[in-house]
Design an enzyme around this catalytic site. Sequence first.
Site, PDB file in Angstrom:
ATOM      1  N   LYS A 190       0.864  -1.191   0.000  1.00 26.28           N
ATOM      2  CA  LYS A 190       0.000   0.000   0.000  1.00 26.28           C
ATOM      3  C   LYS A 190       0.899   1.240   0.000  1.00 26.28           C
ATOM      4  CE  LYS A 190      -1.526   3.053   2.387  1.00 26.28           C
ATOM      5  NZ  LYS A 190      -1.544   4.285   1.601  1.00 26.28           N
ATOM      6  N   GLY A 243       7.223   5.644   7.723  1.00 24.62           N
ATOM      7  CA  GLY A 243       6.318   6.789   7.790  1.00 24.62           C
ATOM      8  C   GLY A 243       6.597   7.602   9.029  1.00 24.62           C
ATOM      9  N   SER A 244       5.602   8.358   9.450  1.00 26.82           N
ATOM     10  CA  SER A 244       5.786   9.244  10.603  1.00 26.82           C
ATOM     11  C   SER A 244       5.763   8.435  11.900  1.00 26.82           C
ATOM     12  CB  SER A 244       4.665  10.280  10.622  1.00 26.82           C
ATOM     13  OG  SER A 244       3.420   9.613  10.708  1.00 26.82           O
ATOM     14  N   VAL A 247       2.094   7.657  13.040  1.00 29.44           N
ATOM     15  CA  VAL A 247       1.444   6.502  12.406  1.00 29.44           C
ATOM     16  C   VAL A 247       2.142   5.209  12.846  1.00 29.44           C
ATOM     17  CG1 VAL A 247       1.039   5.352  10.184  1.00 29.44           C
ATOM     18  CG2 VAL A 247       0.455   7.761  10.456  1.00 29.44           C
ATOM     19  N   GLY A 248       3.455   5.259  12.979  1.00 26.38           N
ATOM     20  CA  GLY A 248       4.210   4.080  13.420  1.00 26.38           C
ATOM     21  C   GLY A 248       3.758   3.597  14.788  1.00 26.38           C
ATOM     22  N   GLU A 265      10.250   2.154  10.256  1.00 22.83           N
ATOM     23  CA  GLU A 265      11.277   3.182  10.013  1.00 22.83           C
ATOM     24  C   GLU A 265      10.547   4.513  10.061  1.00 22.83           C
ATOM     25  OE1 GLU A 265      14.407   2.724   9.910  1.00 22.83           O
ATOM     26  OE2 GLU A 265      14.325   0.537   9.834  1.00 22.83           O
ATOM     27  N   CYS A 299      13.765  11.677   5.427  1.00 19.25           N
ATOM     28  CA  CYS A 299      13.761  11.318   6.847  1.00 19.25           C
ATOM     29  C   CYS A 299      15.107  11.665   7.481  1.00 19.25           C
ATOM     30  CB  CYS A 299      13.467   9.835   7.006  1.00 19.25           C
ATOM     31  SG  CYS A 299      14.509   8.820   5.962  1.00 19.25           S
ATOM     32  N   GLU A 400       9.857  17.221  14.221  1.00 12.86           N
ATOM     33  CA  GLU A 400      10.149  17.030  12.798  1.00 12.86           C
ATOM     34  C   GLU A 400       9.267  17.979  11.977  1.00 12.86           C
ATOM     35  OE1 GLU A 400       8.909  13.358  10.788  1.00 12.86           O
ATOM     36  OE2 GLU A 400      10.925  13.217   9.943  1.00 12.86           O
TER      37      GLU A 400
HETATM   38  P1  NAD Z   1       2.741   9.003   7.076  1.00 17.51           P
HETATM   39  O1  NAD Z   1       3.019   8.385   8.404  1.00 17.51           O
HETATM   40  O2  NAD Z   1       1.703  10.040   6.995  1.00 17.51           O
HETATM   41  O3  NAD Z   1       2.310   7.868   6.024  1.00 17.51           O
HETATM   42  C1  NAD Z   1       3.130   6.740   5.762  1.00 17.51           C
HETATM   43  C2  NAD Z   1       2.264   5.629   5.174  1.00 17.51           C
HETATM   44  O4  NAD Z   1       1.380   5.169   6.202  1.00 17.51           O
HETATM   45  C3  NAD Z   1       1.370   6.085   4.001  1.00 17.51           C
HETATM   46  O5  NAD Z   1       1.291   5.060   3.048  1.00 17.51           O
HETATM   47  C4  NAD Z   1       0.040   6.291   4.683  1.00 17.51           C
HETATM   48  O6  NAD Z   1      -1.055   6.172   3.797  1.00 17.51           O
HETATM   49  C5  NAD Z   1       0.041   5.177   5.702  1.00 17.51           C
HETATM   50  N1  NAD Z   1      -0.871   5.354   6.837  1.00 17.51           N
HETATM   51  C6  NAD Z   1      -1.456   6.488   7.277  1.00 17.51           C
HETATM   52  N2  NAD Z   1      -2.249   6.208   8.337  1.00 17.51           N
HETATM   53  C7  NAD Z   1      -2.152   4.882   8.569  1.00 17.51           C
HETATM   54  C8  NAD Z   1      -2.723   3.987   9.517  1.00 17.51           C
HETATM   55  N3  NAD Z   1      -3.582   4.404  10.440  1.00 17.51           N
HETATM   56  N4  NAD Z   1      -2.372   2.684   9.470  1.00 17.51           N
HETATM   57  C9  NAD Z   1      -1.484   2.242   8.547  1.00 17.51           C
HETATM   58  N5  NAD Z   1      -0.941   3.038   7.610  1.00 17.51           N
HETATM   59  C10 NAD Z   1      -1.256   4.332   7.612  1.00 17.51           C
HETATM   60  O7  NAD Z   1       4.148   9.510   6.535  1.00 17.51           O
HETATM   61  P2  NAD Z   1       4.449  10.282   5.180  1.00 17.51           P
HETATM   62  O8  NAD Z   1       3.926  11.667   5.334  1.00 17.51           O
HETATM   63  O9  NAD Z   1       4.037   9.477   4.004  1.00 17.51           O
HETATM   64  O10 NAD Z   1       6.048  10.280   5.192  1.00 17.51           O
HETATM   65  C11 NAD Z   1       6.788  11.162   5.952  1.00 17.51           C
HETATM   66  C12 NAD Z   1       7.274  10.537   7.235  1.00 17.51           C
HETATM   67  O11 NAD Z   1       7.986   9.348   6.934  1.00 17.51           O
HETATM   68  C13 NAD Z   1       8.250  11.418   7.964  1.00 17.51           C
HETATM   69  O12 NAD Z   1       7.979  11.369   9.353  1.00 17.51           O
HETATM   70  C14 NAD Z   1       9.602  10.792   7.660  1.00 17.51           C
HETATM   71  O13 NAD Z   1      10.602  11.052   8.614  1.00 17.51           O
HETATM   72  C15 NAD Z   1       9.238   9.366   7.615  1.00 17.51           C
HETATM   73  N6  NAD Z   1      10.224   8.601   6.851  1.00 17.51           N
HETATM   74  C16 NAD Z   1      11.088   7.787   7.538  1.00 17.51           C
HETATM   75  C17 NAD Z   1      12.074   7.068   6.855  1.00 17.51           C
HETATM   76  C18 NAD Z   1      13.021   6.160   7.585  1.00 17.51           C
HETATM   77  O14 NAD Z   1      13.607   5.302   6.956  1.00 17.51           O
HETATM   78  N7  NAD Z   1      13.192   6.306   8.879  1.00 17.51           N
HETATM   79  C19 NAD Z   1      12.169   7.184   5.458  1.00 17.51           C
HETATM   80  C20 NAD Z   1      11.280   8.029   4.796  1.00 17.51           C
HETATM   81  C21 NAD Z   1      10.295   8.723   5.504  1.00 17.51           C
END
Ligand code: NAD
Length: 502
Positions: A190, A243-244, A247-248, A265, A299, A400
């Site tokens: 996804k 992701g963030s 959400v993580g 991550e 990130c 962040e």
């Molecule tokens: P996000 O957390 O908004 O979304 C990430 C993914 O999670 C998307 O596909 C989103 O649709 C999905 N998502 C949203 N709500 C969810 C839920 N309730 N359950 C499961 N999945 C859900 O993050 P973003 O805005 O897409 O990306 C930016 C963030 O990602 C930043 O915080 C950045 O630091 C982080 N990031 C981390 C790394 C790393 O390797 N540490 C790499 C790239 C980005």
Amino acid sequence: MATTTPTDTTPTTAEAPRTFGNYIAGEWRPSAADVTFDDTNPAREREVVARFQRSTAADVDAAITAAAAAFPAWRATPPPQRGEIILRAALLLERRQAELARLMTREMGKPIKETLGDVQTGIDFGKFVAGEGRRAEGDTVPSAIPDKLCLTLRQPLGVVGIITPWNFPLAIPAWKTFPALVAGNTVVLKPASDTPLSAAMLVEILIEAGLPAGVLNFVTGPGGTLGDTLVTDPRVAMISLTGSTEVGRHVAELCGRDLRRCSLELGGKNAVIVMDDGNLDEAVAAVAWAGFGTTGQRCTATSRVIIHERVADAFTERLAAAARDLRIGDGLDPETGMGPLVNRGRVGAVHAYTEIGEREGARLVTGGTPLSDGELAGGAFYAPTVFAGVRSEMRIAQEEIFGPVVSVIPVADYDDAIRAANSTVYGLSCAIFTENARTAFRAMHDINAGLVYINAGTTGAEPHLPFGGTKQSGNGHRELGRKAVEEFSEIKTVFVSYPPVK
Ligand code: NAD
């Protein structure tokens, strides 16, 4: 609404955006709800790049069913054959690199040299991890008991749910999907709703490389509903999410209830430390690239510069000059130094932090405004921004921002610098500029982060090395590198007894 298969339509143009189905059980199909959403160009948000399914829980359910059905045959496929498919995919990515980079720039805005690099990461890691299919996958060790042999085997987990962000639209889906498949798992992918096109291209390439039906399934739509369905389905053995941190944490809580494996991550608040013996030219260039590259949306982006007070003013002046020199515009223009943010909503979110910084008493040196003049009208542009006189406890130094905002934090000495660097909840990436070998070696140990750079900025992964963060930047896993396949597999310990027959 009729959906089309990606293979029977011409490449995306501004005039005729393609409509993609979900890819489930070997076919592209419309979502159960039969509703689509637009994937738009953040440099000109009225330009629709492609259309995707706004899927529902029923589509995720169908994708999991397909992945579960495909698992026994894929598990039985010899790992070298699984690796061959990944190698073919890497070579196809290489052949289509320029085309994919252009689509990615149109989809999420980063300049073409950066999107070429994003695809390159997929190529390099594909070539690397394909070989894992042929390497020894376990240990053979002596037993404490006579006539007994002990060994370990690596087993796939089953169905893996992969959830990806928008800032590395192809590299991150590739660096999760490739090892998950080499390990023998089947996958439901996804992607982020801002960048489904790059992920769809990767799916298309894996199909062309020979992946059997059902082994990789692709579902687009809102993260909340789709994510929760994927994360809580008992047939899903593992979730891998980038992701963030917010959400993580939510995903980890849901996985925790069922004790489901989950690899996260997450965010970062990465610092470059500059000591008074550091090379200022190199430090300014590194921070300009790591702070403003990808419009500050990596990130690993540098968002803090923790600098010895003796050189803070000189550094700040030069960084501000570099920020003002950056050419802002459409990433397809090879002269562009910094593209837009990923969407217009992010402009407001980044600007809110500029206002917070000013209220907290930091000095705005340059930037701090949305940009909409001339060719920037209609795009999600924000000026590269530098704050000086920032204190470590301020929100702009702790949270962040995920935009082109760099906070310069003056400190008195090395110990102060390390304290400031380690003071956030994150621990992804950190760098130090110093000409003193002793200081550099001390920093390698004292910095609490998963990635440490000496005399370089905070960005720049290499696919054959582990990648990930400490504290709330993740949950202890590492991606890429030689351990990538281990993350997606289970160890089985086997004891073989062979005493003489009596
Ligand atoms: P996000 O957390 O908004 O979304 C990430 C993914 O999670 C998307 O596909 C989103 O649709 C999905 N998502 C949203 N709500 C969810 C839920 N309730 N359950 C499961 N999945 C859900 O993050 P973003 O805005 O897409 O990306 C930016 C963030 O990602 C930043 O915080 C950045 O630091 C982080 N990031 C981390 C790394 C790393 O390797 N540490 C790499 C790239 C980005």
